[in-house]
Design an enzyme around this catalytic site. Structure first.
Site, PDB file in Angstrom:
ATOM      1  N   ASP A  23     -12.098 -10.773  -0.280  1.00  0.00           N
ATOM      2  CA  ASP A  23     -13.341 -10.958   0.474  1.00  0.00           C
ATOM      3  C   ASP A  23     -14.434 -10.101  -0.157  1.00  0.00           C
ATOM      4  O   ASP A  23     -14.145  -9.155  -0.886  1.00  0.00           O
ATOM      5  CB  ASP A  23     -13.193 -10.700   1.985  1.00  0.00           C
ATOM      6  CG  ASP A  23     -12.610  -9.353   2.364  1.00  0.00           C
ATOM      7  OD1 ASP A  23     -12.538  -8.455   1.500  1.00  0.00           O
ATOM      8  OD2 ASP A  23     -12.246  -9.191   3.540  1.00  0.00           O
ATOM      9  N   GLU A  32       0.803  -1.237   0.000  1.00  0.00           N
ATOM     10  CA  GLU A  32       0.000   0.000   0.000  1.00  0.00           C
ATOM     11  C   GLU A  32       0.835   1.286   0.000  1.00  0.00           C
ATOM     12  O   GLU A  32       0.663   2.147   0.854  1.00  0.00           O
ATOM     13  CB  GLU A  32      -0.953  -0.006   1.209  1.00  0.00           C
ATOM     14  CG  GLU A  32      -1.931  -1.160   1.173  1.00  0.00           C
ATOM     15  CD  GLU A  32      -2.858  -1.224   2.392  1.00  0.00           C
ATOM     16  OE1 GLU A  32      -2.662  -0.439   3.331  1.00  0.00           O
ATOM     17  OE2 GLU A  32      -3.770  -2.070   2.391  1.00  0.00           O
ATOM     18  N   ASN A  34       2.120  -5.244  -3.085  1.00  0.00           N
ATOM     19  CA  ASN A  34       0.727  -5.581  -2.767  1.00  0.00           C
ATOM     20  C   ASN A  34      -0.093  -4.312  -2.517  1.00  0.00           C
ATOM     21  O   ASN A  34       0.352  -3.418  -1.797  1.00  0.00           O
ATOM     22  CB  ASN A  34       0.741  -6.441  -1.485  1.00  0.00           C
ATOM     23  CG  ASN A  34      -0.594  -7.073  -1.147  1.00  0.00           C
ATOM     24  OD1 ASN A  34      -1.247  -7.660  -2.015  1.00  0.00           O
ATOM     25  ND2 ASN A  34      -1.010  -6.975   0.112  1.00  0.00           N
ATOM     26  N   HIS A  51     -10.379  -6.509  -1.808  1.00  0.00           N
ATOM     27  CA  HIS A  51     -11.456  -6.382  -0.814  1.00  0.00           C
ATOM     28  C   HIS A  51     -12.637  -5.755  -1.561  1.00  0.00           C
ATOM     29  O   HIS A  51     -12.577  -4.585  -1.952  1.00  0.00           O
ATOM     30  CB  HIS A  51     -11.041  -5.465   0.333  1.00  0.00           C
ATOM     31  CG  HIS A  51      -9.929  -6.032   1.170  1.00  0.00           C
ATOM     32  ND1 HIS A  51     -10.133  -7.109   2.014  1.00  0.00           N
ATOM     33  CD2 HIS A  51      -8.629  -5.698   1.294  1.00  0.00           C
ATOM     34  CE1 HIS A  51      -8.987  -7.394   2.624  1.00  0.00           C
ATOM     35  NE2 HIS A  51      -8.056  -6.566   2.196  1.00  0.00           N
ATOM     36  N   GLU A  91      -5.960 -10.897  -0.696  1.00  0.00           N
ATOM     37  CA  GLU A  91      -6.789 -10.609   0.493  1.00  0.00           C
ATOM     38  C   GLU A  91      -8.270 -10.618   0.135  1.00  0.00           C
ATOM     39  O   GLU A  91      -9.053  -9.797   0.629  1.00  0.00           O
ATOM     40  CB  GLU A  91      -6.402  -9.240   1.088  1.00  0.00           C
ATOM     41  CG  GLU A  91      -4.936  -9.108   1.399  1.00  0.00           C
ATOM     42  CD  GLU A  91      -4.565  -7.802   2.092  1.00  0.00           C
ATOM     43  OE1 GLU A  91      -5.446  -7.094   2.601  1.00  0.00           O
ATOM     44  OE2 GLU A  91      -3.364  -7.495   2.121  1.00  0.00           O
TER      45      GLU A  91
HETATM   46  C1  XIL Z   1      -6.165  -5.813   8.548  1.00  0.00           C
HETATM   47  C2  XIL Z   1      -6.436  -6.892   9.574  1.00  0.00           C
HETATM   48  O1  XIL Z   1      -7.297  -7.851   9.020  1.00  0.00           O
HETATM   49  C3  XIL Z   1      -7.076  -6.284  10.804  1.00  0.00           C
HETATM   50  O2  XIL Z   1      -7.212  -7.253  11.829  1.00  0.00           O
HETATM   51  C4  XIL Z   1      -6.214  -5.128  11.293  1.00  0.00           C
HETATM   52  O3  XIL Z   1      -6.815  -4.519  12.404  1.00  0.00           O
HETATM   53  C5  XIL Z   1      -6.015  -4.114  10.205  1.00  0.00           C
HETATM   54  O4  XIL Z   1      -5.409  -4.761   9.110  1.00  0.00           O
HETATM   55  N1  XIL Z   1      -4.921  -4.524   3.797  1.00  0.00           N
HETATM   56  C6  XIL Z   1      -3.856  -5.228   4.314  1.00  0.00           C
HETATM   57  C7  XIL Z   1      -4.065  -6.056   5.537  1.00  0.00           C
HETATM   58  O5  XIL Z   1      -2.773  -5.273   3.705  1.00  0.00           O
HETATM   59  O6  XIL Z   1      -2.883  -6.181   6.296  1.00  0.00           O
HETATM   60  C8  XIL Z   1      -5.193  -5.506   6.377  1.00  0.00           C
HETATM   61  O7  XIL Z   1      -5.423  -6.371   7.489  1.00  0.00           O
HETATM   62  C9  XIL Z   1      -6.443  -5.344   5.540  1.00  0.00           C
HETATM   63  C10 XIL Z   1      -6.214  -4.343   4.426  1.00  0.00           C
END
Ligand code: XIL
Length: 381
Positions: A299, A179, A223, A259, A297
């Protein structure tokens, strides 16, 4: 646009709140021992996600947490049966793994790595250089660019070295930088790492260089979120990577976080109508740059406040299928990770109690339509 910016800001705020409350809680809980000996795992058969994935060259993964692996037998069973890759959800972030300038804490990641080893799984190292969930000693300390460079290098060398030495062949891929780019497609300006070197993104090249030196055989990834389809942010990341590569940065892959959600009326909401028609074209252009693709990631948020209906579950499943089917089109899409296993534990309902249910298994570990959508796509149907 203004509203969009406000929404992103709000999402950032919600995530920050979550990090503060839940992140803090995780730190206080005293960890239990994990029995990493093979357990009475429900017999694997050829139709699990993990085994279907093996046949097609796709690692099927999930973000996991060692508290649930040790404390919830159904979780551990499902993890070992269905998945061949693990991402540690939080405990490899600086806040946890690097709690003070001179100390590293591998307690939690070691437990997960032990579980992965026992069950023949690999791990994605997530993340080495990131922008949130940093420890206070780092964010409030006063460091010169040279000192930050040395701190970042020490972290990469220490963390990668730990897993290379203690768990050879387990942590095969790493999110070296996570990020780094904002919603407008610009390198984030207010990131501590931006103080390294002469430009705000100088740290990226250095991070990849240190990672390559520390663990030459590992696959190194950039990522990010919101770059799954063609669009301004994805274009920007694509161009940045193209330039970094031209400048000699050694990068093996791109992680599409994926996401699937949006912010509406200042809260998180489903995004079932997102235009996914350019998913494959976007994947292809990154592959044509010479990169491997990981969905890192995934979802799909559902509104849970009024109960979850069949319609939402099938709309959710359709999005699962689109992403997995896109990955199936390319041999270079080699890994598909969901951000969790079960709706029982998911970061979205922690952020906002009115939404959640984003994962392939329901609260009772029953397979949801989303799970079957992944299987169907893996079977090429
Ligand atoms: C999130 C976790 O799932 C949470 O438990 C935490 O509080 C915040 O981070 N992008 C990412 C992940 O790269 O590391 C993040 O994970 C979600 C968004």
């Amino acid at each position: 646009m203004i509203k969009h910016k406000k929404s992103i800001f709000l999402l950032g705020g919600i995530i920050l709140l979550f990090v503060v409350f839940v992140g803090g809680k995780e730190k206080r809980d005293s960890p239990k021992e994990i029995n990493t000996a093979p357990q009475a795992i429900e017999t694997r058969n050829a139709s699990t996600l993990r085994d279907l994935g093996v046949k097609k060259g796709k690692k099927m993964g999930a973000a996991m947490n060692d508290f649930m692996i040790s404390g919830d037998p159904m979780y551990a069973q499902t993890a070992a049966r269905e998945y061949s890759s693990i991402t540690v959800e939080n405990h490899m972030k600086w806040e946890y793994i690097h709690p003070s300038l001179d100390s590293y804490d591998y307690t939690h990641p070691d437990r997960v790595a032990g579980f992965a080893k026992t069950h023949g799984m690999v791990m994605r190292g997530h993340p080495l250089v990131h922008t949130g969930q940093l420890p206070a000693w780092l964010t409030t300390g006063v460091y010169t660019g040279e000192q930050l460079d040395a701190i970042m290098k020490d972290h990469i060398v220490n963390v990668m070295g730990h897993f290379k030495t203690n768990y050879p062949g387990i942590v095969t891929s790493w999110d070296v930088v996570n990020e780094a780019v904002d919603e407008a497609g610009l390198i984030k300006q207010d990131v501590i790492w931006g103080n390294i070197g002469t430009s705000k993104d100088a740290y990226v090249a250095k991070a990849f260089q240190y990672a390559r030196e520390a663990y030459p055989e590992a696959k190194l990834f950039y990522n990010d979120n919101g770059i799954e389809t063609l669009g301004p942010k994805s274009d920007a990341v694509y161009n940045l990577i193209k330039n970094w590569k031209a400048e000699g940065v050694s990068i093996d892959g791109i992680g599409f976080q994926s996401h699937i959600l949006k912010v509406e009326n200042d809260s998180l909401a489903p995004d079932f109508t997102r235009d996914l028609s350019t998913l494959e074209a976007n994947m292809k252009r990154y592959i044509d740059l010479g990169l491997e693709v990981h969905i890192t990631e995934f979802d799909v948020l559902i509104k849970t406040k009024d109960g979850i209906g069949e319609t939402e579950l099938s709309e959710q499943a359709a999005i699962y299928k689109k992403f997995m089917s896109a990955c199936m089109k390319f041999a270079k899409c080699t890994s598909f990770t969901t951000w969790g296993i079960t709706d029982k534990y998911n970061w979205l309902s922690h952020l906002d109690g009115n939404v959640g249910a984003p994962l392939p298994f329901d609260l009772n570990f029953a397979k949801k339509p989303a799970y079957h959508a992944l299987s169907e796509a893996l079977l090429g149907r």
